[in-house]
Design an enzyme around this catalytic site. Structure first.
Site, PDB file in Angstrom:
ATOM      1  N   LYS A 178       0.837  -1.203   0.000  1.00  0.00           N
ATOM      2  CA  LYS A 178       0.000   0.000   0.000  1.00  0.00           C
ATOM      3  C   LYS A 178       0.864   1.243   0.000  1.00  0.00           C
ATOM      4  O   LYS A 178       1.977   1.258   0.532  1.00  0.00           O
ATOM      5  CB  LYS A 178      -0.978   0.033   1.165  1.00  0.00           C
ATOM      6  CG  LYS A 178      -0.397   0.422   2.497  1.00  0.00           C
ATOM      7  CD  LYS A 178      -1.505   0.675   3.525  1.00  0.00           C
ATOM      8  CE  LYS A 178      -0.905   1.028   4.874  1.00  0.00           C
ATOM      9  NZ  LYS A 178      -1.943   1.432   5.826  1.00  0.00           N
TER      10      LYS A 178
ATOM     11  N   SER B 254      -7.183   4.927 -15.622  1.00  0.00           N
ATOM     12  CA  SER B 254      -6.085   4.332 -14.874  1.00  0.00           C
ATOM     13  C   SER B 254      -5.713   5.261 -13.727  1.00  0.00           C
ATOM     14  O   SER B 254      -6.394   6.239 -13.470  1.00  0.00           O
ATOM     15  CB  SER B 254      -4.864   4.149 -15.786  1.00  0.00           C
ATOM     16  OG  SER B 254      -4.502   5.402 -16.341  1.00  0.00           O
TER      17      SER B 254
ATOM     18  N   TYR C 138      -6.316   0.439 -12.465  1.00  0.00           N
ATOM     19  CA  TYR C 138      -4.997  -0.165 -12.654  1.00  0.00           C
ATOM     20  C   TYR C 138      -3.939   0.928 -12.656  1.00  0.00           C
ATOM     21  O   TYR C 138      -4.229   2.099 -12.901  1.00  0.00           O
ATOM     22  CB  TYR C 138      -4.938  -1.007 -13.932  1.00  0.00           C
ATOM     23  CG  TYR C 138      -5.206  -0.237 -15.202  1.00  0.00           C
ATOM     24  CD1 TYR C 138      -4.164   0.325 -15.937  1.00  0.00           C
ATOM     25  CD2 TYR C 138      -6.502  -0.063 -15.659  1.00  0.00           C
ATOM     26  CE1 TYR C 138      -4.417   1.032 -17.104  1.00  0.00           C
ATOM     27  CE2 TYR C 138      -6.766   0.635 -16.825  1.00  0.00           C
ATOM     28  CZ  TYR C 138      -5.714   1.189 -17.546  1.00  0.00           C
ATOM     29  OH  TYR C 138      -5.970   1.892 -18.687  1.00  0.00           O
TER      30      TYR C 138
END
Length: 126
Positions: free
Chosen positions: A9, A25, A58
């Site tokens: 993360k 994205s 993504y």
């Protein structure tokens, strides 16, 4: 048995751009991608601390050292420049792999520069 675990993360990064008409994205500074072991085109989950939105997209590369976090395409409706977000990835691990499992946790300053890396989250106190 397989378990879906937090793999990495980027904690409380600041959104620098929100580009509605860019191909969907999230562009992320290459330094941050490497630190969190996130690959280009890998699925990411974004948790917007500022407004509570949670969404999946993504990762794509942004210029190394730029500090850029750009939420693009339809997701641009869910994050604005200045918002604080957490970007997370997950992976499946079997019981043997879990014996060595450690997530990559990356912490940044207000300019999205890395200030700390850890493999565990401190126990929450009462």
């Amino acid at each position: 048995m397989q378990r879906l675990m937090l793999k990495s993360k980027l904690h409380r990064v600041t959104v620098t751009h929100s580009e509605l008409h860019y191909e969907g994205s999230c562009a992320i500074d290459e330094n941050l991608l490497e630190a969190a072991d996130i690959r280009e085109y890998q699925q990411i989950d974004i948790y917007n601390v500022s407004n509570g939105e949670r969404f999946t997209t993504y990762a794509i590369k942004a210029q190394r050292g730029s500090g850029i976090i750009s939420v693009n395409g339809a997701a641009a409706h869910k994050a604005n420049p200045g918002d604080l977000v957490i970007i997370a990835t997950y992976a499946m691990y079997n019981e043997l792999e879990l014996q060595k499992f450690q997530p990559e946790l990356v912490y940044v300053d207000g300019d999205n520069r890395i200030v700390d890396k850890r493999q565990q989250i401190p126990v929450q106190a009462a």
